[in-house]
Design a protein around this motif. Structure first.
Motif, PDB file in Angstrom:
ATOM      1  N   GLU A   1       0.807  -1.214   0.000  1.00  0.00           N
ATOM      2  CA  GLU A   1       0.000   0.000   0.000  1.00  0.00           C
ATOM      3  C   GLU A   1       0.843   1.267   0.000  1.00  0.00           C
ATOM      4  N   SER A   2       2.051   1.176   0.525  1.00  0.00           N
ATOM      5  CA  SER A   2       2.918   2.357   0.616  1.00  0.00           C
ATOM      6  C   SER A   2       3.844   2.506  -0.588  1.00  0.00           C
ATOM      7  N   HIS A   3       3.749   1.580  -1.536  1.00  0.00           N
ATOM      8  CA  HIS A   3       4.589   1.652  -2.735  1.00  0.00           C
ATOM      9  C   HIS A   3       3.699   1.594  -3.969  1.00  0.00           C
ATOM     10  N   LYS A   4       3.676   2.698  -4.714  1.00  0.00           N
ATOM     11  CA  LYS A   4       2.741   2.769  -5.832  1.00  0.00           C
ATOM     12  C   LYS A   4       3.102   1.826  -6.977  1.00  0.00           C
ATOM     13  N   GLU A   5       4.347   1.301  -6.995  1.00  0.00           N
ATOM     14  CA  GLU A   5       4.673   0.313  -8.012  1.00  0.00           C
ATOM     15  C   GLU A   5       4.057  -1.051  -7.684  1.00  0.00           C
ATOM     16  N   CYS A   6       3.555  -1.212  -6.469  1.00  0.00           N
ATOM     17  CA  CYS A   6       2.879  -2.455  -6.069  1.00  0.00           C
ATOM     18  C   CYS A   6       1.372  -2.347  -6.254  1.00  0.00           C
ATOM     19  N   ILE A   7       0.783  -1.311  -5.689  1.00  0.00           N
ATOM     20  CA  ILE A   7      -0.664  -1.075  -5.839  1.00  0.00           C
ATOM     21  C   ILE A   7      -0.874   0.411  -6.112  1.00  0.00           C
ATOM     22  N   PRO A   8      -1.045   0.810  -7.389  1.00  0.00           N
ATOM     23  CA  PRO A   8      -1.212   2.217  -7.721  1.00  0.00           C
ATOM     24  C   PRO A   8      -2.353   2.888  -6.961  1.00  0.00           C
ATOM     25  N   SER A   9      -3.417   2.156  -6.654  1.00  0.00           N
ATOM     26  CA  SER A   9      -4.539   2.753  -5.929  1.00  0.00           C
ATOM     27  C   SER A   9      -4.199   3.045  -4.479  1.00  0.00           C
ATOM     28  N   GLY A  10      -3.106   2.448  -3.975  1.00  0.00           N
ATOM     29  CA  GLY A  10      -2.683   2.692  -2.606  1.00  0.00           C
ATOM     30  C   GLY A  10      -3.496   1.968  -1.560  1.00  0.00           C
ATOM     31  N   LYS A  11      -4.294   0.986  -1.978  1.00  0.00           N
ATOM     32  CA  LYS A  11      -5.144   0.273  -1.021  1.00  0.00           C
ATOM     33  C   LYS A  11      -5.285  -1.179  -1.425  1.00  0.00           C
ATOM     34  N   ILE A  12      -5.001  -2.067  -0.487  1.00  0.00           N
ATOM     35  CA  ILE A  12      -5.199  -3.483  -0.755  1.00  0.00           C
ATOM     36  C   ILE A  12      -6.694  -3.782  -0.765  1.00  0.00           C
ATOM     37  N   GLY A  13      -7.088  -4.791  -1.535  1.00  0.00           N
ATOM     38  CA  GLY A  13      -8.492  -5.107  -1.678  1.00  0.00           C
ATOM     39  C   GLY A  13      -9.079  -5.805  -0.466  1.00  0.00           C
ATOM     40  N   GLU A  14     -10.390  -5.696  -0.339  1.00  0.00           N
ATOM     41  CA  GLU A  14     -11.139  -6.428   0.671  1.00  0.00           C
ATOM     42  C   GLU A  14     -11.950  -7.522  -0.034  1.00  0.00           C
ATOM     43  N   PRO A  15     -12.296  -8.600   0.677  1.00  0.00           N
ATOM     44  CA  PRO A  15     -13.051  -9.692   0.049  1.00  0.00           C
ATOM     45  C   PRO A  15     -14.317  -9.242  -0.670  1.00  0.00           C
ATOM     46  N   VAL A  16     -15.023  -8.259  -0.113  1.00  0.00           N
ATOM     47  CA  VAL A  16     -16.260  -7.813  -0.747  1.00  0.00           C
ATOM     48  C   VAL A  16     -16.002  -7.160  -2.104  1.00  0.00           C
ATOM     49  N   ASP A  17     -14.806  -6.596  -2.304  1.00  0.00           N
ATOM     50  CA  ASP A  17     -14.474  -6.018  -3.607  1.00  0.00           C
ATOM     51  C   ASP A  17     -14.522  -7.095  -4.693  1.00  0.00           C
ATOM     52  N   ILE A  18     -14.038  -8.269  -4.358  1.00  0.00           N
ATOM     53  CA  ILE A  18     -14.036  -9.374  -5.321  1.00  0.00           C
ATOM     54  C   ILE A  18     -15.420 -10.010  -5.401  1.00  0.00           C
ATOM     55  N   ALA A  19     -16.102 -10.085  -4.270  1.00  0.00           N
ATOM     56  CA  ALA A  19     -17.462 -10.642  -4.259  1.00  0.00           C
ATOM     57  C   ALA A  19     -18.383  -9.858  -5.189  1.00  0.00           C
ATOM     58  N   ASN A  20     -18.220  -8.563  -5.240  1.00  0.00           N
ATOM     59  CA  ASN A  20     -19.046  -7.734  -6.126  1.00  0.00           C
ATOM     60  C   ASN A  20     -18.817  -8.068  -7.595  1.00  0.00           C
ATOM     61  N   VAL A  21     -17.572  -8.377  -7.949  1.00  0.00           N
ATOM     62  CA  VAL A  21     -17.268  -8.764  -9.328  1.00  0.00           C
ATOM     63  C   VAL A  21     -17.883 -10.133  -9.631  1.00  0.00           C
ATOM     64  N   ILE A  22     -17.777 -11.048  -8.676  1.00  0.00           N
ATOM     65  CA  ILE A  22     -18.359 -12.382  -8.856  1.00  0.00           C
ATOM     66  C   ILE A  22     -19.863 -12.279  -9.057  1.00  0.00           C
ATOM     67  N   ALA A  23     -20.524 -11.452  -8.243  1.00  0.00           N
ATOM     68  CA  ALA A  23     -21.973 -11.271  -8.374  1.00  0.00           C
ATOM     69  C   ALA A  23     -22.326 -10.689  -9.744  1.00  0.00           C
ATOM     70  N   PHE A  24     -21.521  -9.761 -10.219  1.00  0.00           N
ATOM     71  CA  PHE A  24     -21.729  -9.185 -11.553  1.00  0.00           C
ATOM     72  C   PHE A  24     -21.657 -10.272 -12.621  1.00  0.00           C
ATOM     73  N   LEU A  25     -20.640 -11.134 -12.535  1.00  0.00           N
ATOM     74  CA  LEU A  25     -20.477 -12.187 -13.532  1.00  0.00           C
ATOM     75  C   LEU A  25     -21.550 -13.266 -13.417  1.00  0.00           C
ATOM     76  N   ALA A  26     -22.129 -13.407 -12.226  1.00  0.00           N
ATOM     77  CA  ALA A  26     -23.196 -14.394 -12.029  1.00  0.00           C
ATOM     78  C   ALA A  26     -24.559 -13.854 -12.425  1.00  0.00           C
ATOM     79  N   ASP A  27     -24.631 -12.571 -12.703  1.00  0.00           N
ATOM     80  CA  ASP A  27     -25.888 -11.901 -13.039  1.00  0.00           C
ATOM     81  C   ASP A  27     -26.009 -11.800 -14.557  1.00  0.00           C
ATOM     82  N   ARG A  28     -26.805 -12.677 -15.144  1.00  0.00           N
ATOM     83  CA  ARG A  28     -26.893 -12.724 -16.605  1.00  0.00           C
ATOM     84  C   ARG A  28     -27.502 -11.468 -17.202  1.00  0.00           C
ATOM     85  N   LYS A  29     -28.317 -10.780 -16.467  1.00  0.00           N
ATOM     86  CA  LYS A  29     -28.891  -9.542 -16.991  1.00  0.00           C
ATOM     87  C   LYS A  29     -27.816  -8.479 -17.201  1.00  0.00           C
TER      88      LYS A  29
END
Length: 280
Positions: free
Chosen positions: A218-246
């Motif tokens: 998080e303190s090195h922008k060459e590692c994570i440009p956004s400066g914040k490591i992800g949380e599980p819900v960040d990935i869960a939201n993507v999974i829900a999007f891909l599971a939503d056929r609409k």
């Protein structure tokens, strides 16, 4: 009306991390969910988190099973169908990595660790998908695989076996997507970058080691440009999007990267090259 009303989802590795967040989110969005893992206490924690959302108890099935075994997989599929009568969404989330007991990495790590990683991260996904196929075809359902940015073209010398398993999973995603779309089943994947999931200690790292590494990222922008490591819900939201056929009906066989920008940056690009070029 919740978008997954009437749907049944099976989420592997749902006793913590991304799997837990995904199971909770899908349940909150109306799905009946089967949660599974080897640790009964952590699995119960997931169940209680779902119930706290006001979800009816009969909408949640907790199955303690070893996903690496055929028996565990049969138990998982059969109990889901027995309780809910169908399967619409399969989230292949369970995955692992191992730290060599002698501290060896890369090509020096014992090949038995390769076998263990591939058995969980790849073989179990193949066989569970095979067992779920007939039910998903009936439902015209969705499969979402949880891959990793480690599968990408960047080298992963310290976690070579893990990276190899996820690269294989990406190919499995593409190939099964073409194979199954003719039956109305969509297959896609998400590739997380750094996410706080608890996998560090599961891998055998000392308590707090992953948090230390995350803080560095998080303190090195060459590692994570956004400066914040992800949380599980960040990935869960993507999974829900891909599971939503609409919402994602035209996405077939793809892996969506969710990594805070990590894979966009080369080391040299992480620094202000113009200031170096124009400095006295």
């Amino acid at each position: 009306m919740a978008r997954f009303n009437g749907k049944v989802a099976l989420v592997t590795g749902s006793s913590n991390g991304i799997g837990r967040a995904t199971a909770v989110l899908l349940a909150q969005e109306g799905a009946k969910v089967t949660i599974t893992g080897r640790n009964s206490e952590r699995l119960e924690e997931t169940k209680q988190e779902i119930l706290k959302s006001g979800i009816a108890a009969d909408h949640v099935l907790a199955v303690v099973a070893d996903l690496a075994t055929e028996e565990g997989q049969d138990k998982l599929i059969n109990s889901t169908i027995q309780k809910f009568g169908r399967l619409d969404i399969l989230v292949n989330n369970a995955g692992t990595a191992f730290i060599d007991s002698q501290g060896r990495v890369g090509i020096d790590q014992d090949v038995s660790d390769y076998d263990k990683v591939m058995r969980i991260n790849m073989r179990s996904v193949v066989t569970l998908t095979q067992k779920a196929k007939e039910h998903l075809v009936k439902a015209k359902g969705e499969i979402v695989n949880v891959s990793s940015v480690a599968a990408g073209p960047q080298a992963q010398p310290d976690m070579m076996y893990y990276a190899m398993s996820k690269a294989a999973l990406d190919q499995f995603t593409r190939s099964t997507a073409v194979n199954l779309i003719q039956h109305g089943v969509r297959v896609n994947a998400v590739s997380p970058g750094g996410v706080t999931t608890g996998i560090g200690e599961a891998m055998g790292l000392p308590a707090g080691a992953f948090e230390k590494m995350a803080s560095f990222w998080e303190s090195h922008k060459e590692c994570i440009p956004s400066g914040k490591i992800g949380e599980p819900v960040d990935i869960a939201n993507v999974i829900a999007f891909l599971a939503d056929r609409k919402l994602s009906s035209y996405i077939i066989g793809q892996s969506i990267v969710a990594d805070g920008g990590s894979t966009l940056v080369m080391g040299m690009q992480a620094h202000d090259m113009m200031s170096i070029l124009t400095s006295p």
